[in-house]
Design a protein around this motif. Structure first.
Motif, mmCIF file in Angstrom:
data_model
loop_
_atom_site.group_PDB
_atom_site.id
_atom_site.type_symbol
_atom_site.label_atom_id
_atom_site.label_comp_id
_atom_site.label_asym_id
_atom_site.label_seq_id
_atom_site.Cartn_x
_atom_site.Cartn_y
_atom_site.Cartn_z
ATOM 1 N N GLN A 72 0.835 -1.180 0.000
ATOM 2 C CA GLN A 72 0.000 0.000 0.000
ATOM 3 C C GLN A 72 0.878 1.241 0.000
ATOM 4 O O GLN A 72 2.041 1.199 0.416
ATOM 5 C CB GLN A 72 -0.935 0.022 1.217
ATOM 6 N N TYR A 73 0.303 2.322 -0.473
ATOM 7 C CA TYR A 73 1.042 3.575 -0.579
ATOM 8 C C TYR A 73 1.014 4.303 0.758
ATOM 9 O O TYR A 73 -0.035 4.449 1.387
ATOM 10 C CB TYR A 73 0.430 4.442 -1.667
ATOM 11 N N ILE A 217 -0.222 -2.608 -14.919
ATOM 12 C CA ILE A 217 0.889 -1.847 -15.476
ATOM 13 C C ILE A 217 2.093 -2.034 -14.557
ATOM 14 O O ILE A 217 1.954 -2.530 -13.422
ATOM 15 C CB ILE A 217 0.558 -0.340 -15.603
ATOM 16 N N LEU A 218 3.267 -1.671 -15.032
ATOM 17 C CA LEU A 218 4.476 -1.703 -14.215
ATOM 18 C C LEU A 218 4.902 -0.284 -13.903
ATOM 19 O O LEU A 218 5.034 0.554 -14.801
ATOM 20 C CB LEU A 218 5.594 -2.452 -14.945
ATOM 21 N N VAL A 219 5.102 -0.027 -12.614
ATOM 22 C CA VAL A 219 5.491 1.305 -12.147
ATOM 23 C C VAL A 219 6.931 1.248 -11.660
ATOM 24 O O VAL A 219 7.251 0.443 -10.776
ATOM 25 C CB VAL A 219 4.561 1.779 -11.011
ATOM 26 N N THR A 231 -1.395 7.927 -6.020
ATOM 27 C CA THR A 231 -2.113 8.947 -5.240
ATOM 28 C C THR A 231 -3.561 9.061 -5.704
ATOM 29 O O THR A 231 -4.107 10.148 -5.818
ATOM 30 C CB THR A 231 -1.412 10.314 -5.341
ATOM 31 N N GLY A 232 -4.184 7.921 -5.999
ATOM 32 C CA GLY A 232 -5.609 7.925 -6.290
ATOM 33 C C GLY A 232 -6.025 7.148 -7.513
ATOM 34 O O GLY A 232 -7.154 6.641 -7.576
ATOM 35 N N THR A 233 -5.149 7.016 -8.525
ATOM 36 C CA THR A 233 -5.550 6.364 -9.769
ATOM 37 C C THR A 233 -5.305 4.866 -9.739
ATOM 38 O O THR A 233 -6.127 4.076 -10.209
ATOM 39 C CB THR A 233 -4.799 6.979 -10.959
ATOM 40 N N TYR A 249 6.869 -2.117 -9.613
ATOM 41 C CA TYR A 249 5.689 -2.577 -8.888
ATOM 42 C C TYR A 249 4.549 -2.763 -9.886
ATOM 43 O O TYR A 249 4.262 -1.863 -10.679
ATOM 44 C CB TYR A 249 5.276 -1.586 -7.802
ATOM 45 N N SER A 250 3.944 -3.945 -9.859
ATOM 46 C CA SER A 250 2.741 -4.108 -10.669
ATOM 47 C C SER A 250 1.600 -3.354 -9.992
ATOM 48 O O SER A 250 1.540 -3.239 -8.769
ATOM 49 C CB SER A 250 2.396 -5.589 -10.829
ATOM 50 N N ALA A 251 0.693 -2.837 -10.810
ATOM 51 C CA ALA A 251 -0.401 -2.030 -10.287
ATOM 52 C C ALA A 251 -1.607 -2.155 -11.207
ATOM 53 O O ALA A 251 -1.496 -2.548 -12.366
ATOM 54 C CB ALA A 251 0.019 -0.569 -10.174
ATOM 55 N N SER A 252 -2.769 -1.829 -10.660
ATOM 56 C CA SER A 252 -3.991 -1.785 -11.448
ATOM 57 C C SER A 252 -4.866 -0.662 -10.908
ATOM 58 O O SER A 252 -4.595 -0.109 -9.825
ATOM 59 C CB SER A 252 -4.725 -3.118 -11.393
ATOM 60 N N SER A 253 -5.901 -0.324 -11.658
ATOM 61 C CA SER A 253 -6.799 0.738 -11.207
ATOM 62 C C SER A 253 -7.397 0.365 -9.862
ATOM 63 O O SER A 253 -7.585 -0.813 -9.543
ATOM 64 C CB SER A 253 -7.902 0.980 -12.232
ATOM 65 N N VAL A 254 -7.713 1.368 -9.062
ATOM 66 C CA VAL A 254 -8.156 1.144 -7.685
ATOM 67 C C VAL A 254 -9.356 0.194 -7.598
ATOM 68 O O VAL A 254 -9.358 -0.733 -6.774
ATOM 69 C CB VAL A 254 -8.445 2.489 -6.999
ATOM 70 N N PRO A 255 -10.410 0.334 -8.433
ATOM 71 C CA PRO A 255 -11.544 -0.599 -8.318
ATOM 72 C C PRO A 255 -11.180 -2.054 -8.601
ATOM 73 O O PRO A 255 -11.904 -2.960 -8.175
ATOM 74 C CB PRO A 255 -12.545 -0.077 -9.358
ATOM 75 N N CYS A 256 -10.084 -2.282 -9.316
ATOM 76 C CA CYS A 256 -9.667 -3.651 -9.629
ATOM 77 C C CYS A 256 -8.861 -4.281 -8.501
ATOM 78 O O CYS A 256 -8.548 -5.474 -8.550
ATOM 79 C CB CYS A 256 -8.836 -3.662 -10.910
ATOM 80 N N VAL A 257 -8.510 -3.466 -7.498
ATOM 81 C CA VAL A 257 -7.670 -3.940 -6.396
ATOM 82 C C VAL A 257 -8.395 -3.839 -5.055
ATOM 83 O O VAL A 257 -8.314 -4.738 -4.222
ATOM 84 C CB VAL A 257 -6.343 -3.154 -6.351
ATOM 85 N N ASP A 258 -9.117 -2.732 -4.859
ATOM 86 C CA ASP A 258 -9.688 -2.410 -3.549
ATOM 87 C C ASP A 258 -11.183 -2.717 -3.519
ATOM 88 O O ASP A 258 -12.011 -1.966 -4.051
ATOM 89 C CB ASP A 258 -9.443 -0.932 -3.235
#
Length: 272
Positions: A72-73, A217-219, A231-233, A249-258
């Motif tokens: 988490q951020y 995506i990869l960050v 910071t929100g996206t 870090y792999s990441a996805s949009s917030v609704p796909c994770v939270d």
């Protein structure tokens, strides 16, 4: 009867009513209908004394997001830290807003067979993992049944020229201080019976859970990228070490994770 005194000095009194005991619910089952799932109820009055019924229900279902996040951020120092509370599995609940009534008054036996309650459309996320319905059954007298039937006609069976026309639905509550006042509401007395069933995704046909449009995506592991994306996206998922040692870090949009955007990650006490 119920005697009500309001803060502004009004006085209301309900009619005397008999105490009605609800028999137990026999079974709650379900069947596939029109590609979805129809919940069905069976009940009966052993002494042929009930005859008029009303039901309400609450639904709870478990669902998962496509990705499980272990980071988490932390905005205080613009870094990613291990996630202490999971946000992949959540539960959501809803209460039926419709009026469900049944009567065996025209039957020789006090039996309600295959009464349709909740309908779950095809591919609905309610059945993506595990679904629960808690049904409450009330026994009514004929006056209470007619009141609820009129309320159902006024609120549910409207919209076409063939539906009943809305009408005033006086209940059994009266204003003592202003007898001409129309009071909406009906007081019944009695107990209720309840029953809960679970339906699992394993009972659904293949393809019930549709593929999502979520992607990753990869960050890059640098302060500017972390601040920009987290910071929100996007939400971080996990660390990825590329050939050569570069960290992303792999990441996805917030609704796909939270999942807490749509429910609670606190498991209900009655959940298996």
């Amino acid at each position: 009867r119920l005697h009500i005194f309001t803060a502004n000095g009004e006085e209301y009194l309900s009619d005397l009513v008999a105490f009605k005991t609800s028999p137990p619910i026999d079974t709650i089952g379900w069947a596939f209908q029109n590609g979805g799932v129809q919940v069905l109820l069976n009940t009966h009055g052993p002494a042929n004394a009930t005859r008029y019924y009303r039901w309400s229900y609450s639904e709870t279902w478990e669902f998962n997001t496509p990705f499980y996040s272990i980071y988490q951020y932390d905005p205080s120092n613009n870094t990613l830290i291990p996630r202490l509370v999971q946000i992949n599995t959540c539960w959501q609940s809803d209460i039926a807003s419709l009026i469900f009534l049944g009567s065996s008054a025209n039957l020789s036996s006090d039996v309600i067979n295959q009464m349709p309650l909740a309908y779950i459309p095809p591919h609905d996320p309610k059945l993506s993992v595990l679904y629960s319905i808690l049904v409450t059954q009330y026994a009514l007298d004929v006056n209470a049944y007619n009141y609820w039937l009129a309320m159902a006609n006024n609120t549910q069976n409207i919209g076409s020229i063939f539906d009943p026309q809305p009408n005033e639905t006086p209940g059994n509550i009266h204003c003592i201080t202003h007898p001409a006042e129309l009071v909406v509401g009906y007081v019944s007395a009695g107990n209720s019976s309840v029953s809960r069933v679970y339906i699992g995704n394993g009972s659904m046909p293949p393809g019930w859970n549709l593929l999502t449009s979520c992607f990753t995506i990869l960050v890059p592991n640098n302060p500017d990228s972390i601040k920009y994306y987290f910071t929100g996206t996007y939400d971080p998922i996990m660390q990825v070490i590329m050939p050569g040692g570069a960290i992303f870090y792999s990441a996805s949009s917030v609704p796909c994770v939270d999942c807490t955007l749509r429910g609670t990650n606190v498991k209900p006490s009655f959940w298996p």
